[in-house]
Design a protein around this motif. Sequence first.
Motif: not given
Length: 330
Positions: A82-101
């Motif tokens: 799952s380590i690759g999928a975790l990294a991809v989720l990390g990129t999405i979290l960084m991008a989306k959360v940064s829009l507001d936070q």
Amino acid sequence: MSDPALTPSGTARGRVNLAMVLRNPLIGPLAALVVAVAVFSLATDTFLTANNLSLILQQSVVIGMLAVGQTLIILTAGIDLSIGALAVLGTILMAKVSLDQGPVGGLVAAVVVLGVLGLVNGTVVAALRLPPFIVTLGMLTVVYAATQLYAGSTTYAVPDGLLTALGNRISIGNASTTWGVVVMLGLYVGAWYVLTQTSAGKHLYAVGGNPEAARLSGIRDTRVLVSVYFSAALIAALGAWAALGRIPNADPNAYQNANLETITAVVIGGTSLFGGRGGVVGTLVGTLIVAVLRNGLTQAGIDNLYQNIATGILVVAAVALDQVARRRTQ
């Protein structure tokens, strides 16, 4: 007076020393890397240049970072699909959360969420004694689907700034590279130190090499396993940050083969799939072998499918050699 090295006993000692060197799991990968560099340097005029060598390192950054976490897990005789999928989720979290936070909020969100998922992996493997293959395969499926739902199957562009900082260039003498390469190499140095110079590293090898003996010696294998999967997830967050530095777009469909590529790098680097043998130096060499192979074959005009075939053959050969070495030591 005769030279001790030339006497029968000296000759025998020399043969023993040579045999010990040849049994080092790092020798084979290093030889393969040297041969690959030599072949592609002769085959193309553009391979052995400062710019291309720097490019190879840059292309290795994300998989190279994730492979550190994979190495820690495989040394305990586990595996993380799952380590690759975790990294991809990390990129999405960084991008989306940064829009507001903001970008700091995005980084913190990725570290926290991935850290929790890593704790889940480690706790289920350690407490319930389920096979790591099954646990992390289930996590892969869950994380991939959750990422698609959270991203809405949309790619998010990331503006220049903190989230792309690891893609910024740095000059070292006459050479030029990126901060991502520097951080990756620093990660390898840190992991090497922990594995070879600390009691935590010794416990990790003990749990992977002989879990029953480790338990009898007082090592809490549950704590070791949980900490390893947790550390791998945090490294996946770092890999996600590096990925945005490489390509400033958070794509939920990116790095679909990252799980297998990290395992490939670890195995080619001489770390045993059965645990307790190997290390991150070999993983770095294995990562570079794959990167050199792909870069060199691309420059030589070889189709990408043949590159995958060559990589697959290397993996099978590395596992076969590991099996032979393991049987000889039993």
